[in-house]
Structures are given as C-alpha cells and as structure tokens.
Design a protein around this motif. Structure first.
Motif, mmCIF file in Angstrom:
data_model
loop_
_atom_site.group_PDB
_atom_site.id
_atom_site.type_symbol
_atom_site.label_atom_id
_atom_site.label_comp_id
_atom_site.label_asym_id
_atom_site.label_seq_id
_atom_site.Cartn_x
_atom_site.Cartn_y
_atom_site.Cartn_z
ATOM 1 N N GLN A 136 0.838 -1.199 0.000
ATOM 2 C CA GLN A 136 0.000 0.000 0.000
ATOM 3 C C GLN A 136 0.872 1.247 0.000
ATOM 4 N N LYS A 167 -5.378 13.913 -1.849
ATOM 5 C CA LYS A 167 -5.230 12.509 -1.478
ATOM 6 C C LYS A 167 -5.933 12.192 -0.164
ATOM 7 N N TRP A 188 -2.520 4.984 -3.656
ATOM 8 C CA TRP A 188 -3.314 5.780 -2.737
ATOM 9 C C TRP A 188 -4.562 6.344 -3.425
ATOM 10 N N ASP A 199 1.746 5.147 0.001
ATOM 11 C CA ASP A 199 1.168 6.320 0.657
ATOM 12 C C ASP A 199 1.937 7.555 0.209
ATOM 13 N N LEU A 222 -5.561 4.562 3.912
ATOM 14 C CA LEU A 222 -4.826 3.700 2.996
ATOM 15 C C LEU A 222 -5.535 2.372 2.762
ATOM 16 N N ASN A 276 -8.865 4.480 -6.241
ATOM 17 C CA ASN A 276 -7.826 3.687 -5.619
ATOM 18 C C ASN A 276 -7.619 2.466 -6.509
#
Length: 306
Positions: free
Chosen positions: A58, A185, A149, A60, A189, A227
């Motif tokens: 993931q 953003k 993200w 970020d 997450l 996403n």
C-alpha cells in the motif's frame, strides 16, 4: 459498457451523468497482445526511468513510504514481473511502480508517443474528445499486489488496461467529506479494512468498484476519487484531456493534478478569511464560522447531485 453502482459492478443505470464507465470492446490496436514483458524490455531497452520503490504493497503519497530510484527500463520490467528479487534496493519482495514523465517534468507533460515512440503504433486512444483537448498520456507499470493511494485528478481520463488485471475502487466527489483529505489525497490507505476508530466518517463513503482486464477502458471523470490495486503484473496507459475550457487550468501544471485556478484563488481567499476570524474570541469565531459555512452551502452547493 458497464456503469458502476455502489458496491456493485452490475450494468444498471446511474443517476449521475458524469459517472465512471467501463468500456469494453474498444479498438486499442495490437498493444493488448504485443506488450509482453519481453517485447517491452526489448523496445524500452536500457533507457533509464525513474520509478517508485516500496517495501509494502500500500503506497502512501502523504507519508512517502517509498523511495525514488532509477533503473534501465528493461530491468524495471523484469523486476516488476517478479515476486522475489535477486537484485533489489530495499527488500527482496519490494514493489515497483512506473509513472512516466515528460522529458523535463518541470515543463513537459507525459506522452507515451514521445517518451516511447516505438510503442506509438501499437496503441490507439479512444476517440471521445477533440484532439485540442488532449493533455497527456501516462505510461504505467505496476508490480503484482501494488496498491496506489486514493486521490482525485482535475481532468477527465481513460484508464486503459493494456495487460494484466486491476481492481479499481472509486468514490464520488460528493463524498469528499468522508475521505479525510490531505490535498488531493485520502489519508485512508486500507480501504478494504479501514481503521474506523481513526477514520469513523469513512464508513459513510459509498464505494463504486470494478475489475479491469486486458482491453478494458475505465472512464474516470474529473474529481472522482480512485484507488487502484494491481492484481497481477500489468501495463496501463492513462489518457487525460481538458474537460473545461483551457483557461480554467493552471498553465504550470505538467501532472494534471493542480486544482483549477479559480478554485485555488477561492481557497486562498478562504484562508485569509479564516485568519481574520481568528482575531475574534472563540465564541464569536465559532458563530461566524458557522454562518460562513451556511452561506457557502446556500450559494455554492449544487442541487443537481444526489
């Protein structure tokens, strides 16, 4: 053609005219069969590219849990197809993500036809906008399992899934208040298992979800949050175009993610207004801030959306 509905991928009608759509059966040229790892490595060769490298799946962009590194293009393709690496920067199971850039990213937009001219003849862009509206075409390569993200873009775009599979989760612009935004953003997450103690409002955000396979094209309207999860090694191209008149956009924006100039000016004015309110005692500041919110809702919120 599939319209996305909350929590579903069934092709039902949507109340929003500018809503995401999955287009199937579009003539994209021979790219879907030609762009194998071997072919891409041969065409790209030893040309160096700047890539994101992450030790976790993931990514970020707020905390920057990745590093930028430079690799020959053929090496990038090789590593991005692997689950474990003999050569690596951080760890043997690190993930790779390429987002192509212009020749000079400070001045030039990404265009696969210019940065990778040998691939130009392989791909056809969907013709749903005028040529003068075209902004950029971004070449993307992702390792299996990589998750980008949640963010929004200020221009309409097509996500062309050339090879591989992706799962895409989208959120309406009307649900921005539930996404815990930092700029463009979201701070959330893990959208599949969110920490609702930390992000309780996220439970109110309605998700629109679809799966993309080779040859599918996802229309992502401007301002829709998305996403993207790469379920396997994949290659994609995003084609961005200017939905609004050209003068609405920031002329210095080469990525297509700066807010329209009028929105930026309004945000600056709001910051000044809040600074002025801070001169008041707390009770008065709270009262007049609430009045300002009501005034904005009355004057600026649209009644044309659900």
């Amino acid at each position: 053609m599939r319209r996305l509905q909350p929590g579903s991928t069934t092709p039902e009608a949507s109340p929003l005219q500018r809503s995401p759509l999955v287009l199937e059966g579009i003539d994209l040229g021979p790219c879907t069969r030609k762009w194998t790892p071997d072919y891409l490595g041969h065409v790209g060769g030893a040309r160096e590219v700047k890539v994101h490298v992450a030790s976790v799946a993931q990514m970020d962009f707020i905390s920057k849990n990745f590093v930028y590194r430079t690799l020959p293009f053929d090496k990038l393709v090789q590593r991005a197809t692997e689950e474990k690496h003999k050569e690596f920067f951080i760890s043997e199971d690190e993930k790779y993500y390429l987002r192509s850039l212009g020749e000079d990213p400070r001045k030039d937009v990404a265009d696969i036809r210019k940065q990778f001219p040998l691939l130009e003849e392989d791909i056809k862009f969907p013709k749903f906008f005028k040529e003068e509206q075209f902004f950029s075409s971004v070449f993307r390569i992702s390792s299996p399992g990589l998750q980008l993200w949640t963010h929004y873009d200020v221009m309409d775009n097509f996500l062309i899934q050339v090879t591989g599979k992706k799962r895409v989760v989208l959120f309406s612009p009307r649900d921005a208040q539930y996404l815990y935004l930092a700029g463009t953003k979201s701070e959330v997450l893990d959208i599949d298992n969110p920490d609702l103690t930390k992000y309780p409002l996220f439970a109110k955000a309605r998700r629109y979800e679809c799966s993309l396979e080779a040859g599918d094209v996802l229309f992502i309207p401007a301002l829709w949050f998305h996403n993207v999860i790469s379920e396997e090694f994949g290659v994609g191209v995003n084609v961005f175009w200017k939905h609004l008149p050209p003068e609405c956009y920031d002329k210095t924006d080469t990525y297509g993610n700066k807010d329209p100039t009028a929105a930026s000016r309004a945000a600056q004015i709001l910051d000044r207004a809040l600074k002025t309110l801070s001169e008041l005692p707390e009770e008065y500041r709270d009262f007049y801030a609430r009045r300002m919110v009501l005034h904005i809702q009355d004057r600026a919120y649209s009644k044309n959306f659900e």
